[in-house]
Design an enzyme around this catalytic site. Structure first.
Site, mmCIF file in Angstrom:
data_model
loop_
_atom_site.group_PDB
_atom_site.id
_atom_site.type_symbol
_atom_site.label_atom_id
_atom_site.label_comp_id
_atom_site.label_asym_id
_atom_site.label_seq_id
_atom_site.Cartn_x
_atom_site.Cartn_y
_atom_site.Cartn_z
ATOM 1 N N ASP A 1 -22.482 56.040 -13.960
ATOM 2 C CA ASP A 1 -22.689 54.608 -13.741
ATOM 3 C C ASP A 1 -21.824 53.784 -14.682
ATOM 4 O O ASP A 1 -21.890 53.944 -15.906
ATOM 5 C CB ASP A 1 -24.160 54.249 -13.948
ATOM 6 N N ASP B 1 -19.466 60.070 -17.848
ATOM 7 C CA ASP B 1 -20.647 59.341 -17.412
ATOM 8 C C ASP B 1 -20.407 58.961 -15.950
ATOM 9 O O ASP B 1 -19.270 59.070 -15.461
ATOM 10 C CB ASP B 1 -20.831 58.098 -18.279
#
Length: 221
Positions: free
Chosen positions: A10, A8
């Site tokens: 963020d 991922d």
């Protein structure tokens, strides 16, 4: 057996959740909307189309979702130009794992911001596949973006390790059938039911080693 690692963005590689919250809170206030107590938790993992509609409709911003998306992303891009909130050990973790496995990126950020972050950090060439939830039908917690990344990598989801921080991200990766390593954010901790889906919980990116991710592993805290 691990065939690929999917990050991922963020909250895992960049500490952007506080920036997203500041920017969207300010935008909602300036445009006559009303921020709700659970807004940030609900927004985490939404695709661009989903969060733009949420701000426009649910939070009462009096502008079309397309306008909301453009204006908020413009503000985020300017914040990144001023200072990129890179998390400690992010570059090293990506380089370390890229030397062993093909890497994917499955992010809720718009493609424009993903490209900006990877260019600024010099990590673009380390990822074989990068995808935004803008490119799939549903954002997290749906598994769409993780399944799409695995497909483009040419590997089975079950042989991928996903690195996630948020409740919706953990749910999405788990729903895709991937083994999940959680890197919880202190200010935005995952909900208990979501963290329970993780195969391993680490305290920082320096714990993301080839040895730790090479097999199913045992859950550690």
């Amino acid at each position: 057996m691990t065939d690929a690692v999917v990050f991922d963005l963020d909250g895992v590689l960049i500490d952007s959740e506080p920036v997203w919250e500041q920017v969207r809170r300010a935008y909602v206030a300036e445009t006559g909307g009303r921020w709700l107590p659970d807004s940030q938790q609900r927004l985490m993992g939404m695709s661009t189309a989903e969060w733009a509609r949420y701000l426009s409709v649910d939070l009462g911003v009096g502008r079309a979702p397309e306008v909301v998306a453009t204006e908020v992303i413009d503000r985020m891009a300017r914040r990144y130009e001023q200072e990129l909130p890179l998390l400690p050990g992010a570059v090293e973790a990506v380089r370390r794992l890229a030397d062993r496995w093909p890497l994917g990126l499955a992010s809720s950020s718009p493609a424009r911001l993903i490209a900006s972050v990877l260019e600024e950090t010099g990590l673009a060439h380390r990822f074989a596949v990068t995808m935004s939830t803008e490119e799939v039908p549903r954002g997290k917690p749906a598994p769409d973006v993780y399944l799409a990344v695995a497909g483009k990598l040419g590997v089975a989801p079950g042989t991928c390790v996903a690195i996630e921080d948020s409740s919706n991200g953990l749910r999405a990766a788990h729903a895709a059938g991937m083994r999940v390593v959680a890197v919880p954010h202190a200010a935005y901790p995952p909900q208990p039911d979501a963290i329970a889906l993780a195969d391993r919980v680490v305290n920082g990116l320096d714990e993301l080693t080839v040895e730790a991710l090479g097999g199913p592993g045992r859950r550690t805290r």
